[in-house]
Design a protein around this motif. Structure first.
Motif, mmCIF file in Angstrom:
data_model
loop_
_atom_site.group_PDB
_atom_site.id
_atom_site.type_symbol
_atom_site.label_atom_id
_atom_site.label_comp_id
_atom_site.label_asym_id
_atom_site.label_seq_id
_atom_site.Cartn_x
_atom_site.Cartn_y
_atom_site.Cartn_z
ATOM 1 N N ASP A 54 64.455 34.707 33.683
ATOM 2 C CA ASP A 54 63.708 35.002 34.964
ATOM 3 C C ASP A 54 63.003 36.779 34.573
ATOM 4 N N PHE A 55 62.860 37.101 33.159
ATOM 5 C CA PHE A 55 62.231 38.186 33.080
ATOM 6 C C PHE A 55 60.785 37.992 33.054
ATOM 7 N N LEU A 56 60.680 35.997 33.282
ATOM 8 C CA LEU A 56 58.998 35.633 33.537
ATOM 9 C C LEU A 56 58.926 35.848 34.492
ATOM 10 N N PHE A 57 59.884 35.155 35.743
ATOM 11 C CA PHE A 57 59.728 34.696 36.821
ATOM 12 C C PHE A 57 59.871 36.074 38.040
ATOM 13 N N ASP A 58 60.170 36.706 37.052
ATOM 14 C CA ASP A 58 60.342 38.903 37.827
ATOM 15 C C ASP A 58 58.938 39.681 37.935
ATOM 16 N N SER A 59 58.129 38.378 36.560
ATOM 17 C CA SER A 59 56.936 39.162 36.658
ATOM 18 C C SER A 59 55.433 38.653 37.527
ATOM 19 N N GLU A 72 41.150 44.152 49.986
ATOM 20 C CA GLU A 72 39.733 43.318 49.224
ATOM 21 C C GLU A 72 40.376 41.604 49.981
ATOM 22 N N TRP A 73 41.358 41.135 49.661
ATOM 23 C CA TRP A 73 40.769 39.972 50.144
ATOM 24 C C TRP A 73 41.631 39.342 51.432
ATOM 25 N N ASN A 74 40.896 38.173 52.469
ATOM 26 C CA ASN A 74 41.776 38.046 53.572
ATOM 27 C C ASN A 74 42.181 37.009 53.098
ATOM 28 N N THR A 75 43.401 36.579 54.157
ATOM 29 C CA THR A 75 44.469 36.046 53.817
ATOM 30 C C THR A 75 44.519 33.931 53.367
ATOM 31 N N MET A 76 43.640 33.514 53.674
ATOM 32 C CA MET A 76 43.254 32.504 52.385
ATOM 33 C C MET A 76 43.219 33.405 51.114
ATOM 34 N N GLU A 77 42.298 34.166 50.642
ATOM 35 C CA GLU A 77 42.301 34.597 49.617
ATOM 36 C C GLU A 77 43.385 34.821 49.186
ATOM 37 N N LYS A 78 44.480 35.225 50.161
ATOM 38 C CA LYS A 78 45.805 35.490 49.199
ATOM 39 C C LYS A 78 46.632 34.684 49.201
ATOM 40 N N VAL A 79 46.589 33.537 49.988
ATOM 41 C CA VAL A 79 46.813 32.213 50.067
ATOM 42 C C VAL A 79 47.020 31.944 48.981
ATOM 43 N N ARG A 80 45.498 31.373 48.531
ATOM 44 C CA ARG A 80 45.657 30.630 47.157
ATOM 45 C C ARG A 80 45.674 31.818 46.123
ATOM 46 N N ARG A 81 45.632 32.921 45.807
ATOM 47 C CA ARG A 81 46.577 33.418 44.895
ATOM 48 C C ARG A 81 47.502 33.534 43.729
ATOM 49 N N ILE A 82 48.292 33.541 45.912
ATOM 50 C CA ILE A 82 50.061 34.018 45.576
ATOM 51 C C ILE A 82 50.635 32.147 45.353
ATOM 52 N N LEU A 83 49.800 31.618 45.548
ATOM 53 C CA LEU A 83 50.247 30.218 44.727
ATOM 54 C C LEU A 83 49.721 29.352 43.587
ATOM 55 N N GLY A 84 48.659 30.604 42.998
ATOM 56 C CA GLY A 84 48.375 30.391 41.488
ATOM 57 C C GLY A 84 48.458 31.073 40.213
ATOM 58 N N VAL A 85 49.521 31.929 41.153
ATOM 59 C CA VAL A 85 49.383 33.242 40.616
ATOM 60 C C VAL A 85 49.919 33.249 39.237
ATOM 61 N N LEU A 86 49.484 34.064 38.306
ATOM 62 C CA LEU A 86 50.480 34.071 36.867
ATOM 63 C C LEU A 86 50.344 35.002 35.974
ATOM 64 N N PRO A 87 51.191 36.047 36.385
ATOM 65 C CA PRO A 87 51.325 37.430 34.949
ATOM 66 C C PRO A 87 49.792 37.694 34.348
ATOM 67 N N GLU A 88 49.187 38.614 34.520
ATOM 68 C CA GLU A 88 48.386 38.436 33.355
ATOM 69 C C GLU A 88 48.355 38.531 31.691
ATOM 70 N N GLY A 89 49.605 39.203 31.458
ATOM 71 C CA GLY A 89 50.157 39.123 30.340
ATOM 72 C C GLY A 89 50.375 37.981 29.879
ATOM 73 N N TYR A 90 50.774 37.162 30.364
ATOM 74 C CA TYR A 90 51.405 35.852 30.133
ATOM 75 C C TYR A 90 50.265 34.491 30.781
ATOM 76 N N LYS A 91 48.920 34.595 31.328
ATOM 77 C CA LYS A 91 47.819 34.028 31.619
ATOM 78 C C LYS A 91 47.943 32.873 29.945
ATOM 79 N N ASP A 92 48.130 33.138 28.400
ATOM 80 C CA ASP A 92 47.764 32.912 27.874
ATOM 81 C C ASP A 92 49.464 31.814 26.994
ATOM 82 N N VAL A 93 50.142 31.968 27.792
ATOM 83 C CA VAL A 93 51.462 31.623 27.253
ATOM 84 C C VAL A 93 51.518 30.478 27.487
ATOM 85 N N ASP A 94 51.804 29.170 26.563
ATOM 86 C CA ASP A 94 51.390 27.668 26.678
ATOM 87 C C ASP A 94 52.517 26.875 27.327
#
Length: 188
Positions: A54-59, A72-94
């Motif tokens: 839950d902590f991870l998904f809340d992040s 700054e981002w258009n709709t397409m960029e937002k869709v791409r980013r929201i589908l691939g979102v990982l919190p910055e602090g968890y990008k290295d979690v395996d």
């Protein structure tokens, strides 16, 4: 940071090192606190792991909110980013190490599955906005949602990422790119 969040952050760190085989002793040692202190917050490893999910998904939800608010981002960029979102602090979690979750911790896996299948409201709004703008072709949104969920669930059920030495972030980016751009080379 409160004790609960400190323990959850420590658990993510230890999980990244040891996968599902981490112990409460590992967490206590890493955080330089007693195991007894951990048990004042969490009754057992399974409760701790459920809270970590839950902590991870809340992040992730917070990161989605940040994407939605970016002017700054258009709709397409937002869709791409929201589908691939990982919190910055968890990008290295395996997250590849989670493939054993369904077998060893079915209740925790059910929580991961539930969290993957919910919280799509912002994404659906963006896709509908893209369709209305003409930047996304009309699609059946439940099909896109099912494809994305299914791909991510497979990463948590099988060791395909481990066997092919693909990071979770690379896999997530590839799924988003295929969903957004297809597999055809355009312009040829």
């Amino acid at each position: 940071m409160n004790l609960r969040d400190e323990i959850l952050e420590g658990t993510l760190h230890i999980f990244n090192q040891k996968g599902l085989k981490f112990t409460m002793d590992d967490i206590a040692s890493s955080l330089k606190i007693s195991k007894k202190t951990i048990y004042t917050v969490f009754n057992d490893k399974e409760e701790l792991f459920l809270a970590m999910v839950d902590f991870l998904f809340d992040s992730i939800k917070e990161s989605k909110r940040e994407v939605m608010e970016n002017k700054e981002w258009n709709t397409m960029e937002k869709v791409r980013r929201i589908l691939g979102v990982l919190p910055e602090g968890y990008k290295d979690v395996d997250f590849r190490k989670l493939y054993q979750l369904k077998e060893k911790y079915p209740n925790i896996y059910k929580q991961v599955e539930f969290r993957l299948e919910t919280g799509w409201e912002e994404t659906i709004v963006l896709i509908e906005q893209g369709i209305a703008e003409g930047s996304i072709r009309p699609i059946k949104i439940p099909i896109l949602k099912t494809m994305m969920e299914s791909a991510l669930e497979q990463f948590f059920q099988r060791d395909v990422l481990v066997q092919n030495d693909i990071s979770y972030k690379e896999a997530l980016d590839e799924v988003v790119n295929i969903l957004m751009d297809g597999i055809i080379v355009h312009g040829q």
